[in-house]
Every structure is written in C-alpha cells, then in structure tokens.
Motif scaffolding. Structure first.
Motif, mmCIF file in Angstrom:
data_model
loop_
_atom_site.group_PDB
_atom_site.id
_atom_site.type_symbol
_atom_site.label_atom_id
_atom_site.label_comp_id
_atom_site.label_asym_id
_atom_site.label_seq_id
_atom_site.Cartn_x
_atom_site.Cartn_y
_atom_site.Cartn_z
ATOM 1 N N PRO A 261 -7.517 4.115 3.304
ATOM 2 C CA PRO A 261 -6.310 4.902 3.560
ATOM 3 C C PRO A 261 -5.574 5.284 2.279
ATOM 4 N N PHE A 262 -5.620 4.389 1.306
ATOM 5 C CA PHE A 262 -4.868 4.691 0.092
ATOM 6 C C PHE A 262 -5.484 5.865 -0.663
ATOM 7 N N SER A 263 -6.813 5.911 -0.699
ATOM 8 C CA SER A 263 -7.485 7.037 -1.358
ATOM 9 C C SER A 263 -7.185 8.341 -0.642
ATOM 10 N N ILE B 38 7.099 2.845 10.946
ATOM 11 C CA ILE B 38 5.982 3.740 10.675
ATOM 12 C C ILE B 38 5.032 3.756 11.858
ATOM 13 N N ILE C 168 -5.542 7.303 -11.601
ATOM 14 C CA ILE C 168 -6.689 7.422 -10.689
ATOM 15 C C ILE C 168 -7.920 7.928 -11.439
ATOM 16 N N PHE D 204 -4.539 9.035 1.021
ATOM 17 C CA PHE D 204 -3.157 9.351 0.674
ATOM 18 C C PHE D 204 -3.100 10.067 -0.678
ATOM 19 N N MET D 205 -3.799 9.511 -1.661
ATOM 20 C CA MET D 205 -3.794 10.100 -2.998
ATOM 21 C C MET D 205 -4.468 11.474 -2.995
ATOM 22 N N ARG E 289 -3.568 5.947 10.489
ATOM 23 C CA ARG E 289 -3.142 4.877 9.597
ATOM 24 C C ARG E 289 -3.124 5.315 8.140
ATOM 25 N N THR E 290 -2.819 6.567 7.930
ATOM 26 C CA THR E 290 -2.630 7.017 6.561
ATOM 27 C C THR E 290 -1.619 8.155 6.579
ATOM 28 N N ILE E 291 -1.045 8.406 5.423
ATOM 29 C CA ILE E 291 -0.042 9.462 5.326
ATOM 30 C C ILE E 291 -0.689 10.724 4.799
ATOM 31 N N VAL F 195 -8.308 14.559 -9.121
ATOM 32 C CA VAL F 195 -8.019 13.342 -8.358
ATOM 33 C C VAL F 195 -8.906 13.267 -7.127
ATOM 34 N N LEU G 240 -11.838 10.454 -6.398
ATOM 35 C CA LEU G 240 -11.765 9.585 -5.223
ATOM 36 C C LEU G 240 -12.991 9.754 -4.342
ATOM 37 N N PHE H 213 0.209 9.451 11.115
ATOM 38 C CA PHE H 213 0.180 8.077 10.613
ATOM 39 C C PHE H 213 -0.213 7.098 11.709
ATOM 40 N N LEU I 180 5.595 5.148 -0.363
ATOM 41 C CA LEU I 180 6.607 5.954 0.319
ATOM 42 C C LEU I 180 8.013 5.495 -0.024
ATOM 43 N N PHE J 169 0.014 13.540 2.773
ATOM 44 C CA PHE J 169 1.046 13.994 1.845
ATOM 45 C C PHE J 169 1.195 15.517 1.891
ATOM 46 N N HIS K 16 0.822 -1.218 0.000
ATOM 47 C CA HIS K 16 0.000 0.000 0.000
ATOM 48 C C HIS K 16 0.850 1.260 0.000
ATOM 49 N N TYR K 17 0.544 2.144 0.959
ATOM 50 C CA TYR K 17 1.237 3.429 0.951
ATOM 51 C C TYR K 17 2.678 3.297 1.411
ATOM 52 N N TYR K 18 3.001 2.247 2.145
ATOM 53 C CA TYR K 18 4.403 2.024 2.492
ATOM 54 C C TYR K 18 5.205 1.844 1.199
#
Lengths: 339, 287, 235
Positions: B93-95, B234, A261, B97-98, B29-31, A300, A304, B25, A124, B33, A119-121
């Motif tokens: 979480p991925f969405s 993390i 996306i 992040f984006m 549980r998400t970054i 984006v 989403l 995080f 990163l 950006f 995933h986001y790891y």
C-alpha cells in the motif's frame, strides 16, 4: 567515556568514512573553481538539499515517511529571516541554532499525535500538519510577511578570509556544515541507538516486549531529522536572501521524497544519490522546467514498479561485482566461510 | 440563517470531495493521492464542455453532460490506475501511495502544459439569488447542493441496495471472507476505483461551477480531505460525512467571526488532538 | 466427489503439506483431525483456491480445480466456513447471508434457500437486521454456516467450527453439522483439533501430522485406534 575509549569503540566503517571524507574534502573545496557561476549556485542548492535529505533519511529510519519535513525546515528559515532583518539584527550563528531548535521543538510537539499513526496514516497526518504550518507562514502577515515573505536577509560575516557574500564562499559554509552533519549522522546511524531505531522500525511489538522504549526511539529520529531540516532551512534563507511560503511547499517536499525513493533509504548515501539523479534531470531539462515534476513523478513510479531498491541497490550490486576483482583475497576468505 | 446556509454549502463540498477518497481507502487500504487531480479534471470537464457546447444546448444540460462525461472519463482513468499501478503494486500500500503521489504531479503538469497554469472560471449557469429569512442564497449554490445530495443518495443506493455494492462493503470489511464467497477481488477493485474516481470528478464539476478551476485546485483541497478522513476515522464513510459536517461548521464559524485565515491551522490542530486521544478517528474501527 | 492426490503446498520454500491424498463424498462427513499447525487450514485454503499447490491435483466432480480462482471454485459448488468465521462485522445478518449468494442470480432459489436457512437457524431470522458483530459466538458460527449454504454448495468445507465455543454449544454445532449433511444433500469436509468431537459425527477420518497424512480409516476405527486415542483423544 574517555576520548580514547570513544575512538577505539568507533566502528570500522566510520573510520573508513572519516578517511574518505578527509580525502574527498579537497576535491569538494576545489569543485566550485571549476564551475561557472550558474553551476556554483546549483552546487550550493544541491548541498543545501543534501542536508535536507540527510535529515529526511534519519526520519525514515524509524519507518515513517514524513511530509512535514520541508514546512519544518521553513521554521528554521523564518527564524533566521525574522531575527536577521530586525533593526538590531541577531548574529547569524545564534539564529542558525535557534532556528534548528525551533524546528526540532515543532517536531517534538507534533510527535505525540503523529507518531501514533503508522505508514500512510503518518504520511497523511504529517502532510496536514505541515500544510497547516505553511498556512501559518501565509496568514501571520505581521511576522512572516504573508505571501510575499521576507527579503533582504543578509548573509553572515565571513572569516578566515572567506567572503560568504560570494557563492563560492557561501558554498564553503554549507559544505562545512554538511560535512559535520554527515559525519555526526553517520556515526549516529552506526551507534547502538541508531541500530535500535531500525530494530524498532522493523518490529515494534517485539522491541516493546523486550523492554525497548519504542516511543523514544521513534521520537528521537523524528526530532533529530527536523533539527537538521531547520539548519538547512536557515542556511537557504541566507543564501537566497529572501523567503516566501512557496519555498516550503510541496514541490520541494516531493523532491525529497522522490530522492529517498529513487535512491533508496537503506543506506546512508541512497537519498543523496537520488537527489543527485533528480538534480541532474532538473538541469538536463532546464529548458522544460514545468515538465520536471512529471519526470520526477515518472521516475518514482518506475522505481517502485520495476526497480525496487532504487539506485543504492544498483550501486551495491556493482560494488559486489567489483569486490572480487579489487580484493582478490576477500573473495577467497568469504568462500572459505561459506564452505 | 446566512451562517447556517454557508455551513451547509461548505460541508457539502467537503463531503463530496472526501467521500470518494474514503471509499477507495476503505476497500483498497491505500490512499489515492491523485484523487485531488481527478477532482481537478472534473472541473476542467465543465470548463471544456461549456466552451464546446455553449451555443448548442442549454447551460443546465451542459452542466449535467459535464458531470456525466467527467465522471465517465475520470472513472475509466481510475480503472486504468487500478490496472497499471495498484494491481502491479499489490500488497504494497505504501508504494501505491507514493506512486499515486507521482501520478498527481504528472497530471498537474499535463494540465498546466496543455491548458495553462491560470485559473479559469465558468459563467454562472444558474444566475441569481434567493432571499430567504434574510439570507442571500445563490441559486447556483443551491443547485450544487442538490446534486451533491443526489450523488450521495446514489452512492448510498449503490452500496446498500445493490449486490455489487454489498460485495464492495463486504470486501472492505473482510477480504478473505469476501474471496470465500466467490467475490472477485479484481472486479471489486475496478468497481471501487471507478466509483471513487467518478465521485471526485463529479465533485470537481459541481465545485467548478462556483469556484475557480485551476491545475492546483485538487492539491489545495486534498490536505483538508486528509484531515477530514483522519478525524472521521479512515475508511469509515459515515465518519467521513460526520467529520465533513464538523469542519464545515468550524470553518464557516471561523470565517464568520473574522478568523477565517486561521481555519486551516485550527483544523490541523483539531486533527492532531483527535489523533492524540482517538487514534482511530471519531467513527473508525480498529484495524 | 472431491479427490485430492499427492498434494504439496509450500510457503516460500517450506512445505506445509506433503503428499496428501484425501477423498470426500456426497452426503457424508469426512473429517481431518490433527494438532495445531499440522496443515489442516492450509489444506482447506488450497481447496478453496486461496493458495496454489506446488504439485499434485485436486478434482471436484471429475474436474481439475487446483488452478481455478476462488470465485470459480465457489461457483462449482465448494463453499468454505473458514477458521475464525471471517464474517463481515459491520453489515447486517441478512446482508452477510446475501453476500453468500453473491454469485447466484436465481432470485427464487435464493429466497428459497434463505427460508431454509432461517428454518435451520431461527435465531438468524430474529436477528436479521442486527450487525454481525453483535451476535454471540455460537450465533456467529450459525451465520457463517448460513452464509456458506447461501451459495447452494454441493460440498461444505468447515474449518474448526467448534473453536472458541462453550462445550454445550460445541455439541450443538456438531449436531447441526450432521443434520445439515442429511437434510441439505451436501458433502462435508470437517477439519477439527477436537478429534473426539469430529470423529463422533464423521464417517471417515484422516489424521494429519506435520503436513503429512499419518492415518486414515473409518471414523469408528480411528476412535478405537490406540495411537489416535493417545495423541488426540487424551485417553
């Protein structure tokens, strides 16, 4: 496997794609003649970026969204740029394939650590790896020309009467390579290995438990996508005649991610649609170029939040609506199946 | 001695920049950006306020006002991001992040268009040097170091000694368990985003007093923060601090021995090695 | 005190609970037994507000709580010791207990309850500075009880407190539960796979099978019931 076997084992969808490509090719060949020289350049850049997103989509099939893709493409570009500006320049074709190979090799080397992350790891760690690579372009001045990059990169010799020094001529080169890559990747996508990659992405533990080599099926698309990025990078170096580290920075990377996306990645054409949309935005708002990344970012976020699935889903839904009208019989038979 | 001072200065910057990211995080549980842009806005808070307040109050007071105003405004911005993006994209979480990646570009463009793409600098608020054991220590740097320590102490106090901070830590460790104690997830998320964003802004104000302030300063710092939080593990705040010290040490030593330009690559290679052998980072716990 | 009527809970489209009606009163232990996947945990999660029922109602002290937030439900006096305990592993025993008192602001009451919990579970006092993850399984279970009691509940929901513990400790946990019920003035809803153990301390019992109630009755009658003996007691 004989050629005959290969042809008969070819999925129907690929045959349709092949026929479609053959029909579309004359149109694509004729296209630049209807355009002004500015739009011809836009077309070439679009074609180059199409190669990039096709490579990017291969990586996403294994479930990871890489952020090192553009920096990896830079390896292809620098290989070509360095070797073709030597006193005894290398041939274009040798540098093209060598560049793509080096991009793939880089991906293979970083695959071991970064593919341990998810995933986001993953995002990163590839981000950091890509940024370090870009720093290398800036810092190894003796080889890469530092921040100024490399200029006076020649284009390849033409053949069959096509002069690659013209925009249209170079477009044909990029188009030919793009079409070959598209057909190969589409076939790969439908192949057993292609399907296994998606299965591993969907459920890694299950795949592992039934004896699938999950590591290989995650590394392969990562490396393959990077090789394709290397091709695009090398071609872009020839097209622009000059490269510098900024060409492989996060703006282009963001454009690719945004294309994936906005367009969606579950179909082959999704990211290309997304790219088309972003390029259209870019050209419509050409007078306000600095605002364009904002529009991309807003698109984006919008996709989403309110329109998950992206453009590809819109097209698929449209096709589903049109299908009964176009193929009346198909509707009847499917109705029977449900009954 | 000079080297030691430089290590401390650089490490403190890494700590102040990365700690907010790691906190967000750990809980969400998400970054985020856009953390880099929040940091950048903190820098601009100093630049704007030192222009507006230049002849009304002492420069030192301006510095503190900028820190508070920047932290407040950016903290509220972080809460808005929580309410609009994070809340709507919950469980994806991925969405998130984006979407924050998109937001980061939006903020960069807004700053470029309103203030301009050029870097700005603020005249030294605390000019002068101290000579100590043969090392030249700019007073401004020492002040920044002091405030960083204060900021970390404040964060430590909040997390360790207040009920809300304890609830934040509990949520980071076990969401279901926290909900069953009556902790409201919405409130914790808002708190975390406020604190994490405010930390970014404070870091930006502090660094804005010694570095160039520009629209891309956050984006440039962000990827090193990624390296730091990956290597630290993390979500682990102590891991983040340890990794920040480690990279402050490595990067300073490389600069000292004339290899500073390769520091970025060496850092990335260290990250890749750590990921290869300790995928959870130095102090990260298994998910 | 707790009244559940005609409760239905769905995961997507599949019903996990159908027409479940349960009542539990103060100062008694009501047990819900059933095999794995019968819907016991779903029931407790719904009472605590982690899941929303599709239909039916839950009342506590006369008030509807089936649409209340988990936070509101804790505030009203229902506290759960969840399956797997769900402790906060990397904070201290003391901090775990204090998180249990998160919604309270009466410092005196909190300290009094803390003392009472240390009195019930002296081991927690000895280890109050240790991280929760360093406790043994039995100690962790005690901490989970203590944490739930710190909210000053009127009703405790216990989800499989004996799971994963050695038989001796299992027995001890059950004793603790019946002591707590008497001394702390709380009602207990005890969910257990180990029916014999649960029925031995409960006064009333329900048998849950595949999301529906199969049987109910006073615990001593259920223990004697042939179908219960065959299905759950292995006799």
């Amino acid at each position: 496997m004989t050629i005959l076997q290969f042809i008969t084992s070819t999925p129907k969808r690929f045959v349709y794609a092949l026929i479609g490509t053959i029909i579309a090719t004359p149109l694509l060949v004729a296209l630049p003649h209807a355009l002004t020289s500015y739009w011809q350049s836009v077309l070439v850049i679009f074609a180059l970026n199409t190669i990039m997103v096709m490579g990017y989509r291969v990586i996403t099939t294994m479930g990871g969204w890489s952020f090192s893709h553009v920096a990896t493409a830079g390896l292809g570009a620098y290989t070509t740029a360095i070797l073709m500006t030597l006193e005894t320049p290398w041939s274009f074709w040798a540098t093209l394939f060598l560049g793509a190979g080096i991009s793939g090799l880089f991906a293979l080397i970083i695959a071991y650590p970064v593919l341990r992350t998810r995933h986001y790891y993953f995002f990163l760690s590839t981000f950091a790896a890509g940024e370090a690579l870009r720093q290398a372009y800036i810092q190894f001045k003796g080889i890469t020309g530092g921040s100024f990059g490399i200029s006076f990169i020649p284009r390849p010799e033409g053949f069959w009467g096509i002069d690659f020094n013209t925009t249209t001529g170079f477009y044909y080169l990029v188009l030919a390579i793009a079409l070959i890559i598209w057909l190969l990747l589409y076939r790969f996508d439908l192949s057993r290995v292609g399907r296994t990659i998606k299965a591993v992405a969907a459920n890694e533990e299950l795949s592992e438990s039934i004896g699938i080599n999950t590591w290989g099926h995650r590394t392969l698309p990562f490396v393959l996508g990077s090789v394709i990025a290397g091709f695009a990078g090398a071609l872009s170096a020839n097209f622009n005649g000059a490269i510098n580290p900024l060409d492989f920075g996060s703006i282009l990377m963001f454009k690719l991610v945004a294309a994936a996306i906005v367009g969606g990645v579950s179909t082959f054409f999704g990211p290309i649609l997304g790219l088309l949309y972003l390029t259209a935005l870019e050209e419509i708002f050409r007078a306000f170029a600095e605002w364009v990344p904002l529009l991309w970012g807003a698109s984006v976020i919008a996709v989403l939040m309110i329109w998950s699935g992206g453009l590809e889903m819109a097209v698929l839904k449209l096709l589903a609506l049109l299908r009964p009208i176009l193929f009346n019989r198909a509707k009847n038979s499917s109705a029977k199946n449900i009954g | 001695m000079q080297v030691l001072a430089n290590i401390i200065f650089l490490s403190s910057f890494y700590v102040s920049f990365a700690v907010g990211l790691a906190l967000v995080f750990g809980v969400m549980r998400t970054i985020n950006f856009a953390h880099g842009e929040f940091y950048m806005l903190g820098g601009y808070a100093l630049w704007l306020l030192s222009g507006v307040l230049s002849n009304t109050i002492p420069d030192g007071a301006t510095f503190i006002v900028a820190m508070l105003v920047g932290a407040g405004v950016v903290g509220i911005l972080g809460m808005l991001v929580q309410l609009t993006l994070f809340e709507r994209l919950k469980e994806q979480p991925f969405s998130i992040f984006m979407a924050t990646l998109g937001l980061s570009y939006v903020l960069q463009v807004v700053v470029v268009k309103t203030i301009g793409p050029m870097g700005r600098s603020v005249p030294a608020i605390f000019p002068g040097f101290i000579m100590f054991e043969g090392a030249i220590l700019p007073i401004q740097r020492i002040v920044v170091l002091g405030f960083t320590a204060l900021m970390m102490a404040g964060l430590w106090y909040f997390l360790m000694r207040t009920d809300l901070g304890r609830a934040v830590r509990a949520t980071a460790q076990n969401k279901t368990g926290a909900m069953l104690q009556g902790i409201s997830m919405g409130k914790i998320a808002l708190t975390t985003m406020f604190v994490g964003s405010a930390l970014a802004a404070i870091s930006g104000t502090l660094m804005g007093s010694v570095l160039m302030i520009g629209p891309f300063m956050g984006a440039e710092a962000l990827w090193r923060a990624f390296i730091i939080i990956i290597v630290g593990g993390i979500g682990s705040l102590s891991g983040t601090v340890v990794a920040a010290l480690l990279f402050g040490l490595i990067d300073t030593l490389m600069t000292t021995f004339g290899a500073g330009k390769f520091a970025a690559m060496v850092d990335a290679i260290i990250m890749l090695l750590v990921l290869s052998f300790m995928p959870n980072g130095l102090l990260g716990s298994r998910e | 005190m707790l009244e559940i009527k005609q409760l239905e809970v769905k995961y997507d489209l599949i019903s996990a609970l159908r027409e479940v009606s349960v009542s539990a009163s103060e100062n008694t232990i009501t047990t819900i037994v059933g095999s794995n996947g019968a819907g016991k945990t779903t029931l407790l999660k719904t009472i605590s507000g982690l899941l929303r029922p599709a239909s039916g109602e839950i009342r506590f002290l006369g008030n509807r709580i089936d649409n209340a937030s988990p936070s509101k439900i804790v505030k009203m006096g229902i506290s759960q010791v969840p399956e797997g305990r769900e402790l906060f592993p990397r904070i201290s025993v003391y901090d775990n207990l204090m998180v249990g008192a998160y919604l309270r602001s009466d410092k005196k009451g909190i300290n009094r309850d803390l003392d009472r919990i240390y009195h019930h579970f002296p081991i927690l006092k000895d280890r109050r500075r240790q991280l929760a993850r360093n406790l043994s399984g039995g100690e962790q279970q005690m901490l989970a009880f203590g944490r739930a009691l710190m909210s000053g509940p009127k009703m405790l929901l216990l989800d499989e407190p004996s799971i994963g513990l050695a038989p001796v400790i299992e027995q001890k946990i059950m004793e603790t539960i019946s002591n707590l019920t008497q001394e702390e003035d709380v009602g207990v809803v005890l969910v257990e796979q180990n029916a014999a153990l649960a029925l031995s301390i409960a006064s009333y019992g329900y048998v849950l099978e595949q999301g529906s109630l199969a049987l109910k009755g006073p615990a001593e009658d259920l223990i004697k019931d042939d179908s219960v003996r065959a299905a759950y007691l292995g006799l």
